[in-house]
Structure formats: structure tokens, C-alpha cells
Design a protein around this motif. Structure first.
Motif, PDB file in Angstrom:
ATOM      1  N   LEU A 233      38.610  40.527  37.559  1.00 30.57           N
ATOM      2  CA  LEU A 233      40.140  40.015  35.974  1.00 30.57           C
ATOM      3  C   LEU A 233      40.848  40.439  36.185  1.00 30.57           C
ATOM      4  N   GLY A 234      40.832  41.902  36.482  1.00 31.59           N
ATOM      5  CA  GLY A 234      42.192  43.024  36.646  1.00 31.59           C
ATOM      6  C   GLY A 234      43.450  42.335  37.425  1.00 31.59           C
ATOM      7  N   LYS A 235      42.487  42.137  38.719  1.00 26.51           N
ATOM      8  CA  LYS A 235      43.993  40.912  39.749  1.00 26.51           C
ATOM      9  C   LYS A 235      44.707  40.024  38.955  1.00 26.51           C
ATOM     10  N   LEU A 236      43.570  39.268  38.491  1.00 27.88           N
ATOM     11  CA  LEU A 236      43.554  37.704  38.275  1.00 27.88           C
ATOM     12  C   LEU A 236      45.054  37.836  36.680  1.00 27.88           C
ATOM     13  N   PHE A 237      44.919  39.178  36.275  1.00 26.96           N
ATOM     14  CA  PHE A 237      45.703  39.002  34.730  1.00 26.96           C
ATOM     15  C   PHE A 237      46.604  39.714  35.786  1.00 26.96           C
ATOM     16  N   LYS A 238      47.074  40.489  36.544  1.00 29.95           N
ATOM     17  CA  LYS A 238      48.581  41.009  37.598  1.00 29.95           C
ATOM     18  C   LYS A 238      48.630  42.102  36.942  1.00 29.95           C
ATOM     19  N   LEU A 239      46.865  42.605  36.702  1.00 33.58           N
ATOM     20  CA  LEU A 239      47.460  44.480  35.752  1.00 33.58           C
ATOM     21  C   LEU A 239      48.575  45.196  37.015  1.00 33.58           C
ATOM     22  N   GLU A 240      48.878  45.996  36.824  1.00 32.05           N
ATOM     23  CA  GLU A 240      49.445  46.700  38.047  1.00 32.05           C
ATOM     24  C   GLU A 240      48.845  48.203  38.001  1.00 32.05           C
ATOM     25  N   GLY A 241      49.095  48.910  39.629  1.00 30.96           N
ATOM     26  CA  GLY A 241      49.097  49.914  40.193  1.00 30.96           C
ATOM     27  C   GLY A 241      47.072  50.065  40.102  1.00 30.96           C
ATOM     28  N   ASP A 242      46.768  50.693  39.453  1.00 33.64           N
ATOM     29  CA  ASP A 242      45.142  51.541  39.965  1.00 33.64           C
ATOM     30  C   ASP A 242      44.557  51.104  38.611  1.00 33.64           C
ATOM     31  N   THR A 243      45.358  50.291  37.242  1.00 34.61           N
ATOM     32  CA  THR A 243      44.535  49.925  36.469  1.00 34.61           C
ATOM     33  C   THR A 243      43.257  48.680  36.695  1.00 34.61           C
ATOM     34  N   PRO A 244      43.810  48.285  37.614  1.00 38.06           N
ATOM     35  CA  PRO A 244      42.456  47.467  37.416  1.00 38.06           C
ATOM     36  C   PRO A 244      40.865  47.815  38.069  1.00 38.06           C
ATOM     37  N   LEU A 245      41.372  48.675  39.402  1.00 36.18           N
ATOM     38  CA  LEU A 245      40.090  50.010  39.725  1.00 36.18           C
ATOM     39  C   LEU A 245      39.628  50.178  38.496  1.00 36.18           C
ATOM     40  N   LEU A 246      40.767  50.841  37.525  1.00 37.59           N
ATOM     41  CA  LEU A 246      39.385  52.506  37.008  1.00 37.59           C
ATOM     42  C   LEU A 246      38.947  50.985  35.603  1.00 37.59           C
ATOM     43  N   ILE A 247      39.582  50.301  35.597  1.00 43.43           N
ATOM     44  CA  ILE A 247      38.958  49.806  34.350  1.00 43.43           C
ATOM     45  C   ILE A 247      37.819  48.883  34.729  1.00 43.43           C
ATOM     46  N   ALA A 248      37.863  48.596  35.960  1.00 43.17           N
ATOM     47  CA  ALA A 248      36.573  47.941  36.796  1.00 43.17           C
ATOM     48  C   ALA A 248      35.136  49.404  36.663  1.00 43.17           C
ATOM     49  N   THR A 249      36.039  50.602  36.692  1.00 45.14           N
ATOM     50  CA  THR A 249      34.897  52.234  37.360  1.00 45.14           C
ATOM     51  C   THR A 249      34.183  52.110  35.897  1.00 45.14           C
ATOM     52  N   GLY A 250      35.056  52.040  34.932  1.00 47.29           N
ATOM     53  CA  GLY A 250      35.611  52.632  33.794  1.00 47.29           C
ATOM     54  C   GLY A 250      34.288  51.677  33.059  1.00 47.29           C
ATOM     55  N   PHE A 251      34.481  50.543  32.956  1.00 45.53           N
ATOM     56  CA  PHE A 251      34.084  49.529  32.225  1.00 45.53           C
ATOM     57  C   PHE A 251      32.370  49.313  32.557  1.00 45.53           C
ATOM     58  N   SER A 252      31.937  49.513  34.605  1.00 45.51           N
ATOM     59  CA  SER A 252      30.535  49.219  34.476  1.00 45.51           C
ATOM     60  C   SER A 252      29.944  50.589  35.451  1.00 45.51           C
ATOM     61  N   ILE A 253      30.423  51.958  35.469  1.00 41.12           N
ATOM     62  CA  ILE A 253      29.427  53.035  35.164  1.00 41.12           C
ATOM     63  C   ILE A 253      29.205  53.551  34.399  1.00 41.12           C
ATOM     64  N   CYS A 254      30.379  54.348  33.324  1.00 42.43           N
ATOM     65  CA  CYS A 254      30.295  55.337  32.349  1.00 42.43           C
ATOM     66  C   CYS A 254      31.510  55.501  31.262  1.00 42.43           C
ATOM     67  N   GLY A 255      32.535  54.585  31.754  1.00 40.27           N
ATOM     68  CA  GLY A 255      33.370  54.971  30.360  1.00 40.27           C
ATOM     69  C   GLY A 255      34.964  55.796  31.113  1.00 40.27           C
TER      70      GLY A 255
ATOM     71  N   ALA B 240      36.160  40.578  30.963  1.00 35.50           N
ATOM     72  CA  ALA B 240      35.385  41.593  31.318  1.00 35.50           C
ATOM     73  C   ALA B 240      33.954  42.560  30.667  1.00 35.50           C
ATOM     74  N   TRP B 241      33.997  42.846  29.380  1.00 34.16           N
ATOM     75  CA  TRP B 241      33.198  43.486  28.315  1.00 34.16           C
ATOM     76  C   TRP B 241      32.483  41.582  28.262  1.00 34.16           C
ATOM     77  N   ALA B 242      32.933  40.289  28.142  1.00 31.72           N
ATOM     78  CA  ALA B 242      32.137  39.620  28.042  1.00 31.72           C
ATOM     79  C   ALA B 242      30.813  39.394  29.577  1.00 31.72           C
ATOM     80  N   LEU B 243      31.689  39.290  30.143  1.00 29.04           N
ATOM     81  CA  LEU B 243      31.142  39.255  31.731  1.00 29.04           C
ATOM     82  C   LEU B 243      29.935  40.229  31.244  1.00 29.04           C
ATOM     83  N   ILE B 244      30.551  41.388  31.343  1.00 27.24           N
ATOM     84  CA  ILE B 244      29.096  42.548  31.390  1.00 27.24           C
ATOM     85  C   ILE B 244      28.161  42.262  30.834  1.00 27.24           C
ATOM     86  N   ALA B 245      28.763  42.162  29.297  1.00 26.56           N
ATOM     87  CA  ALA B 245      27.293  41.717  28.126  1.00 26.56           C
ATOM     88  C   ALA B 245      26.226  40.809  28.525  1.00 26.56           C
ATOM     89  N   THR B 246      26.684  39.467  29.393  1.00 25.05           N
ATOM     90  CA  THR B 246      26.419  38.275  29.676  1.00 25.05           C
ATOM     91  C   THR B 246      25.597  39.083  31.155  1.00 25.05           C
TER      92      THR B 246
END
Length: 355
Positions: free
Chosen positions: A122-144, A338-344
Motif C-alpha cells: 500500500l505504501g508503494k501504491l500510494f507512492k510514499l517516499e524513501g523508507d516510509t512504506p517500510l517503516l509504516i509496515a514494520t510499525g503497523f504489523s509488529i509493535c508500533g 492498512a489499519w482496515a487491512l490488518i483488522a480484517t
């Protein structure tokens, strides 16, 4: 004897600029813990981030955050985060995780992996720059925010680039506290199933506790165990990221020519497993083996709150609302998706656990 004097003077000179910001961060931790004690629904770590955001956006304290406090706040956001992650390991016992059974553990791992991959996509689809997609994915999926800090350390991400991911994981985790309890009865969830859902789908440990406790002790116990199972995955995911970063730097250095090659070679490759992650694993081992007295575990829990709270206040103090509104709208929409995806995904896993 005299030769040691300049060293101490140099040390004092280098640490003196940090004192005002560190003092402000520690005071914010005290305030956060007091607020959490008065209103258990509000996680102390979430309050710490909000206090940091408020401090940098209010007229009186904004100049302090940008001026005399800045050095200490940046230090707390980077270094205190790593110390807090080490103490986070004291919350984890592999025995509790194994007690869940292989099926539940496998489903939790699957949710984390699919959440990580889906959020990154999703981060790549929304064209977020740099490490932002990776950092959001890590925080959302593991422990904030703790996971964001760990991944940023391995990737060598600039402190300023962690601000948006931390703000988003705080926003979505806070939304979970208010929204998920309202869905428990409409979705027909028992307290046990609700706790499993919260543990598998909410980001930060404090947010999990605040959300699950609304359904009672059974829900809270289930949520904490499943959440801590997710936290264990911090080490392997960060380790894999470290390995890829080392490989990337090595490949870039080999391909570069002349001055470029020298410049890349001089950059120190990150360790595959950072020291603070090794400390995190060591704390898990100590807790699992039962070598620590209950008093030491309690002290470690307090230390975790202090260091992570100060770090999150430091990170929050970099979030200027005006800049966030200008640059973060696309990222906010992505984070909500992403929040909706993880909750689902978590909801589906809960049904498979009880099948």
C-alpha cells in the motif's frame, strides 16, 4: 592525572546541550504515567507522543522544542528508543507463547507477514517516499513506534523521516481504542475472541491493553499473549532488513567507480543484528529461563516505560501539524487502509483459531 581533565571537560561540554531536552522528556514521561494512572483507557506511550506533538505546536513551548530542547529531544528519540526496546524483551516469555499451540502461533505469524507485505505494498501504491512504506509496515504489523525505531536504526533512516510513521501508528492505534470495542457485539465476538482480535490487529502494546481491557480480564490476557507473540517477530524481521541493507551497500560499492566507490566503502555497513536487538533477545531468554526475580522484572518494566516514553515524546516533538497537513494527507489515507487491512486479517485469523 592532568591529562584526564580535558576529557571530562569535553564530555561535559558535549552532554550539556542535551540536558534541557532530556529533562523535558523525562518530565513528560511522569505526566504521561500520571494521566494513564488517572485514565487507564489512555496508554502512557500514546500520551507521551501526544504531549510531544502538543509541545512543538503550542506557541509557548514551540520555540523551546526548536531551540534549547532540540538536541536532547533528538537524542532521546534515537538512543532512548533502543534502550527501551531492550527492556521490552522482559515482557516476553517463550513458554507463554508455546502454550498457545502451534496452530495459533502459525496464524499469528501469518497475520504479521501478510500485514507487513500488504502495508508495504500500500505504501508503494500510494507512492510514499524513501523508507516510509517500510517503516509504516514494520510499525503497523509488529509493535508500533518501537518497531519503527528498530527498523530505522538498521536502515540508517534519518530521525526526521521517522516522524510521519510514528504519528500515523499513534493515530491508528488511538482510533482502535475507541472503535474496536464498539464492534465487539455487532460482530458477535466473545471476550476471548475479542482479545485475540485485538492482540493480532492493534499496533502498540499499550494500545492493545487499553483496547482489550474494555472486555474484561479474559480478553486482556488473550490479547497480551498474542500481541507479545507478534513482538518476538521484531528480531527476525529487523535481522533480515539488516542483511538486505548490508548487501545493498556492498553491491553499490562494488558498482561505483573512483571517488564514489571510496565514499560508499567508508560508510560503515549496519550489523545484521544490531546490538540493541541482541539485548532484546537476551532479555527474552532471561525471562523465559526464570533467572530474574520478580522485582527485577518490575524494575525493567518501569525502565521500559521511562525510556520508551521519553523517546516517543522526542519523536512527537518533531511533528508539526501544519507540515503534516501539507505533506501527510496521502500517507494518512494509506495508513487508514492498512489499519482496515490488518483488522480484517486479524479477524479472519481469530475465526480460524476457534474453528
Amino acid at each position: 592525572m592532568n591529562a584526564a581533565v580535558p576529557i571530562w571537560e569535553k564530555l561535559a561540554a558535549s552532554t550539556r546541550p542535551l540536558v534541557p531536552g532530556l529533562a523535558a522528556a523525562l518530565l513528560a514521561v511522569v505526566v504521561s504515567l500520571v494521566i494513564h494512572t488517572a485514565v487507564p483507557m489512555l496508554p502512557a506511550m500514546t500520551v507521551a507522543v501526544v504531549l510531544g506533538i502538543a509541545a512543538v505546536n503550542l506557541p509557548g513551548s514551540a520555540s523551546l522544542c526548536a531551540g534549547p530542547w532540540r538536541a536532547g529531544l533528538n537524542f532521546a528519540g534515537k538512543h532512548f528508543m533502543r534502550v527501551g526496546i531492550i527492556f521490552l524483551g522482559l515482557k516476553l516469555s517463550l513458554g507463554d507463547i508455546l502454550h498457545l499451540g502451534w496452530r495459533t502461533v502459525a496464524l499469528v505469524v501469518a497475520v504479521v507477514m501478510l500485514s507487513f507485505a500488504g502495508t508495504y505494498a500500500l505504501g508503494k501504491l500510494f507512492k510514499l517516499e524513501g523508507d516510509t512504506p517500510l517503516l509504516i509496515a514494520t510499525g503497523f504489523s509488529i509493535c508500533g513506534a518501537s518497531a519503527i525505531g528498530a527498523m530505522a536504526a538498521v536502515r540508517g533512516t534519518k530521525h526526521s523521516d521517522t516522524v510521519l510513521p510514528v504519528a500515523l501508528v499513534t493515530l491508528c492505534g488511538t482510533l482502535a481504542i475507541g472503535v474496536l470495542p464498539l464492534l465487539m457485539h455487532p460482530l458477535g465476538l466473545t471476550p476471548l475472541a475479542f482479545g485475540q482480535w485485538v492482540g493480532a490487529g492493534v499496533h502498540d502494546v499499550g494500545q492493545v491493553v487499553a483496547t482489550a481491557q474494555t472486555a474484561g480480564s479474559v480478553a486482556l490476557s488473550a490479547a497480551i499473549i498474542i500481541k507479545l507473540t507478534r513482538v518476538v517477530l521484531l528480531a527476525p524481521i529487523v535481522g533480515v532488513a539488516g542483511a538486505f541493507e548490508r548487501r545493498r551497500l556492498t553491491t553499490a560499492a562494488n558498482r561505483a567507480q573512483g571517488v564514489g566507490a571510496d565514499t560508499l566503502t567508508e560508510r560503515k555497513s549496519p550489523p545484521i543484528v544490531p546490538v540493541f536487538v541482541i539485548g532484546f533477545l537476551a532479555m527474552i531468554a532471561l525471562r523465559t529461563l526464570g533467572w530474574l526475580p520478580a522485582g527485577a522484572i518490575e524494575i525493567g518494566s518501569v525502565a521500559q516505560d521511562v525510556f520508551l516514553g521519553a523517546a516517543l515524546f522526542g519523536l512527537g516533538s518533531s511533528v508539526r501539524i501544519s507540515a503534516l497537513l501539507r505533506t501527510g494527507a496521502r500517507a494518512t489515507i494509506m495508513a487508514l487502509c492498512a489499519w482496515a487491512l490488518i483488522a480484517t486479517l486479524a479477524f479472519g485469523a481469530v475465526h480460524l483459531m476457534s474453528a
